[in-house]
Design a protein around this motif. Structure first.
Motif, PDB file in Angstrom:
ATOM      1  N   LEU A 201      18.438  28.203  -8.288  1.00 30.20           N
ATOM      2  CA  LEU A 201      17.271  28.113  -8.903  1.00 30.20           C
ATOM      3  C   LEU A 201      17.261  27.414 -10.055  1.00 30.20           C
ATOM      4  CD1 LEU A 201      14.117  28.615  -8.478  1.00 30.20           C
ATOM      5  CD2 LEU A 201      14.515  30.936  -9.658  1.00 30.20           C
ATOM      6  N   PRO A 202      16.632  26.027  -9.815  1.00 31.97           N
ATOM      7  CA  PRO A 202      16.617  25.231 -11.093  1.00 31.97           C
ATOM      8  C   PRO A 202      15.611  25.608 -12.311  1.00 31.97           C
ATOM      9  CG  PRO A 202      15.629  24.026  -9.217  1.00 31.97           C
ATOM     10  CD  PRO A 202      16.113  25.320  -8.618  1.00 31.97           C
ATOM     11  N   PHE A 203      15.981  25.194 -13.493  1.00 27.68           N
ATOM     12  CA  PHE A 203      14.800  25.504 -14.640  1.00 27.68           C
ATOM     13  C   PHE A 203      14.603  24.588 -15.328  1.00 27.68           C
ATOM     14  CE2 PHE A 203      14.397  27.250 -18.908  1.00 27.68           C
ATOM     15  CZ  PHE A 203      12.862  27.705 -18.725  1.00 27.68           C
ATOM     16  N   LEU A 204      15.498  23.915 -15.779  1.00 23.30           N
ATOM     17  CA  LEU A 204      15.489  22.665 -16.924  1.00 23.30           C
ATOM     18  C   LEU A 204      16.597  21.818 -16.564  1.00 23.30           C
ATOM     19  CD1 LEU A 204      14.705  23.500 -20.422  1.00 23.30           C
ATOM     20  CD2 LEU A 204      16.489  21.871 -19.970  1.00 23.30           C
ATOM     21  N   ALA A 205      16.408  20.443 -16.949  1.00 22.08           N
ATOM     22  CA  ALA A 205      17.329  19.596 -16.666  1.00 22.08           C
ATOM     23  C   ALA A 205      17.124  18.534 -17.922  1.00 22.08           C
ATOM     24  CB  ALA A 205      17.485  18.776 -15.254  1.00 22.08           C
ATOM     25  N   ILE A 206      18.327  17.733 -17.934  1.00 24.28           N
ATOM     26  CA  ILE A 206      18.085  16.781 -18.892  1.00 24.28           C
ATOM     27  C   ILE A 206      18.950  15.446 -18.188  1.00 24.28           C
ATOM     28  CG2 ILE A 206      17.788  17.990 -21.230  1.00 24.28           C
ATOM     29  CD1 ILE A 206      20.811  17.358 -21.723  1.00 24.28           C
ATOM     30  N   ALA A 207      18.322  14.262 -18.489  1.00 27.40           N
ATOM     31  CA  ALA A 207      18.984  13.056 -17.885  1.00 27.40           C
ATOM     32  C   ALA A 207      18.632  11.948 -18.627  1.00 27.40           C
ATOM     33  CB  ALA A 207      18.448  12.899 -16.410  1.00 27.40           C
ATOM     34  N   SER A 208      19.710  10.953 -18.487  1.00 28.81           N
ATOM     35  CA  SER A 208      19.575   9.634 -19.300  1.00 28.81           C
ATOM     36  C   SER A 208      19.108   8.782 -18.100  1.00 28.81           C
ATOM     37  CB  SER A 208      20.827   9.283 -19.781  1.00 28.81           C
ATOM     38  OG  SER A 208      20.600   7.880 -20.194  1.00 28.81           O
ATOM     39  N   GLN A 209      17.935   8.357 -18.099  1.00 31.63           N
ATOM     40  CA  GLN A 209      17.355   7.395 -16.987  1.00 31.63           C
ATOM     41  C   GLN A 209      17.382   5.976 -17.472  1.00 31.63           C
ATOM     42  OE1 GLN A 209      17.017   8.717 -14.533  1.00 31.63           O
ATOM     43  NE2 GLN A 209      16.262  10.761 -14.630  1.00 31.63           N
TER      44      GLN A 209
END
Length: 151
Positions: free
Chosen positions: A68-76
């Motif tokens: 179950l996903p909650f939070l994510a960080i990404a370099s776009q």
């Protein structure tokens, strides 16, 4: 900017130098503040914080093999993004964040449903992101998720 990383460390190692420090600092502030029970992983090609199957065996309704996903960080390509499902699902949390943001940052809030975009990497409000990461426990997130999404 989709990276083929197997670990958060691998993800950050593949980033351009100007993004490594920003993503490392975001990761650090999230790990420091996120409630116990969430697990750091690579999810959807990003550094993700999820409720593992050991806590929530049903997994994510879109693909039950995934936690179950909650939070994510990404370099776009043009920005660094924070994806926070709790903001999307909880209007009280959304209102709190939108009210607090100007107290921490001079730039205009650039936000989608669950995506907070930072184009000016020197103006990321790390303290606020840490506080946001700690606002919802695993138990609260499961309850919100089952009420809002899983029907």
């Amino acid at each position: 900017m989709q990276l083929s990383a197997e670990t958060p460390e691998d993800y950050i190692a593949q980033l351009p130098d100007e993004r490594k420090q920003v993503m490392s600092k975001l990761r650090e502030v999230i790990i420091k503040n996120i409630p116990k029970g969430f697990e750091e992983t690579i999810n959807y090609g990003m550094i993700g914080y999820v409720v593992p199957h050991s806590i929530y065996p049903n997994g994510y309704h879109c693909d039950t093999k995934l936690p179950l996903p909650f939070l994510a960080i990404a370099s776009q390509k043009h920005f660094v993004a924070i994806y926070h499902m709790g903001i999307y699902a909880n209007t009280i949390l959304m209102d709190w964040f939108m009210n607090e943001y100007p107290k921490h940052c001079k730039t205009k809030l650039d936000m989608g449903k669950s995506c907070i975009r930072f184009k000016k990497l020197n103006e990321i409000p790390y303290e606020l992101i840490g506080e946001l990461a700690g606002k919802i426990s695993v138990e609260e997130w499961i309850k919100i998720y089952e009420t809002q999404f899983k029907q």
